[in-house]
Design a protein around this motif. Sequence first.
Motif, short mmCIF file in Angstrom:
data_model
loop_
_atom_site.label_atom_id
_atom_site.label_comp_id
_atom_site.label_asym_id
_atom_site.label_seq_id
_atom_site.Cartn_x
_atom_site.Cartn_y
_atom_site.Cartn_z
N GLY A 49 28.28 39.64 42.12
CA GLY A 49 28.00 38.24 42.71
C GLY A 49 28.24 36.96 42.10
O GLY A 49 28.18 35.75 42.57
N ARG A 50 29.06 37.21 40.78
CA ARG A 50 29.66 36.10 40.08
C ARG A 50 31.12 36.39 40.21
O ARG A 50 31.61 37.63 40.03
CB ARG A 50 29.11 36.18 38.85
CG ARG A 50 27.83 35.98 38.56
CD ARG A 50 27.46 35.90 36.99
NE ARG A 50 25.89 35.38 36.91
CZ ARG A 50 25.04 35.93 35.94
NH1 ARG A 50 25.75 36.89 35.23
NH2 ARG A 50 23.73 35.54 35.74
N VAL A 51 31.90 35.01 39.98
CA VAL A 51 33.18 35.00 39.59
C VAL A 51 33.22 35.17 38.27
O VAL A 51 32.66 34.73 37.35
CB VAL A 51 33.85 33.71 40.30
CG1 VAL A 51 35.28 33.63 39.51
CG2 VAL A 51 33.68 33.46 41.67
N VAL A 52 34.14 36.15 37.56
CA VAL A 52 34.21 36.32 36.27
C VAL A 52 35.62 36.19 35.73
O VAL A 52 36.58 36.75 36.17
CB VAL A 52 33.73 38.01 36.12
CG1 VAL A 52 33.91 38.26 34.37
CG2 VAL A 52 32.16 38.21 36.73
N LEU A 53 35.66 35.56 34.80
CA LEU A 53 37.03 35.42 34.00
C LEU A 53 36.85 36.17 32.78
O LEU A 53 36.19 35.86 31.92
CB LEU A 53 37.30 33.84 33.65
CG LEU A 53 38.57 33.54 33.08
CD1 LEU A 53 38.79 32.04 33.53
CD2 LEU A 53 39.02 33.56 31.61
N LEU A 54 38.02 36.98 32.66
CA LEU A 54 38.28 38.02 31.44
C LEU A 54 39.58 37.13 30.70
O LEU A 54 40.22 37.27 31.34
CB LEU A 54 38.40 39.25 31.69
CG LEU A 54 37.20 40.07 32.69
CD1 LEU A 54 37.78 41.57 32.93
CD2 LEU A 54 35.94 40.14 31.92
N ARG A 136 36.83 38.71 41.48
CA ARG A 136 35.90 38.14 42.65
C ARG A 136 34.37 38.38 42.74
O ARG A 136 34.20 39.40 41.81
CB ARG A 136 36.28 38.94 44.01
CG ARG A 136 37.77 38.30 44.12
CD ARG A 136 38.27 38.74 45.78
NE ARG A 136 39.61 38.30 46.12
CZ ARG A 136 40.60 38.94 45.99
NH1 ARG A 136 40.55 40.30 45.53
NH2 ARG A 136 41.67 38.42 46.02
N TRP A 137 33.49 37.97 43.50
CA TRP A 137 32.29 38.06 43.41
C TRP A 137 31.83 39.60 43.62
O TRP A 137 30.83 40.34 43.11
CB TRP A 137 31.43 37.32 44.36
CG TRP A 137 31.59 37.65 45.81
CD1 TRP A 137 32.76 36.87 46.47
CD2 TRP A 137 31.15 38.55 46.70
NE1 TRP A 137 32.92 37.40 47.71
CE2 TRP A 137 32.02 38.38 47.82
CE3 TRP A 137 30.29 39.45 46.42
CZ2 TRP A 137 31.62 39.29 49.01
CZ3 TRP A 137 29.95 40.38 47.76
CH2 TRP A 137 30.74 40.04 48.76
N ASP A 138 32.76 40.36 44.29
CA ASP A 138 32.48 41.71 44.54
C ASP A 138 33.15 42.74 43.43
O ASP A 138 32.98 43.96 43.60
CB ASP A 138 33.04 42.14 45.77
CG ASP A 138 34.46 42.08 45.79
OD1 ASP A 138 35.34 41.60 45.07
OD2 ASP A 138 35.09 42.31 47.06
N GLY A 139 33.43 42.19 42.32
CA GLY A 139 34.00 42.83 41.39
C GLY A 139 35.80 43.38 41.47
O GLY A 139 36.13 44.16 40.50
N SER A 140 36.20 42.80 42.38
CA SER A 140 37.72 43.24 42.55
C SER A 140 38.51 42.15 42.16
O SER A 140 38.02 41.00 41.74
CB SER A 140 38.16 43.17 44.06
OG SER A 140 37.70 42.06 44.55
N ILE A 141 39.85 42.45 41.51
CA ILE A 141 40.70 41.62 40.99
C ILE A 141 41.08 40.62 41.65
O ILE A 141 41.76 40.98 42.63
CB ILE A 141 41.57 42.45 40.13
CG1 ILE A 141 40.94 43.39 39.19
CG2 ILE A 141 42.64 41.57 39.53
CD1 ILE A 141 41.99 44.30 38.56
#
Length: 170
Positions: A49-54, A136-141
């Motif tokens: 549900g979140r945009v994540v920056l690693l 992405r919010w769905d966990g895809s790159i």
Amino acid sequence: MNSFGQAVDASNLDKDVKSTTLHSVGDAAPDFSCRTTDSREFKLSAQMGRVVLLYFFSSSNPACFAQMKYLENEVFQKLRRRDDFQMIALGRGHAREELVQIGGEHRLTFPLAADPKQEIYTRYFSKYVPRIVVLRWDGSIAYQASGADYEGVLRLQEVLARELAAARTR
């Protein structure tokens, strides 16, 4: 010389970076969990549900510090209050104590987590830092980048804006 601290032919470097990237845009990001330097548990799958920056880095590459300063000032400080954004920097080959020192010296406020045995890093890559992955919010790159150059910074800003807009409309 490049941002990896090595003298190499650019086309060979591009091929090598690509061959050492273990996942493609659109793939599901490998899950992991870790503990941040402030002792909080971080589990990637809990970020749905979140945009994540690693951000994968190592102190052995000085370009990482310049890029971390940019990420602190131009990304994290601007987005940290959003509930649809998360960022974490993973110190490849670093112990927690080293990251506490690095975070203090560079005045970093985004979450840092140690990856002393490179167990998280090797789920994504087999070589080179710095590396950025936006999920992405769905966990895809959604985006992957290596190195620390100006064009990459502009592209990162575009990708984050696009993915955060998409997360809001889902």
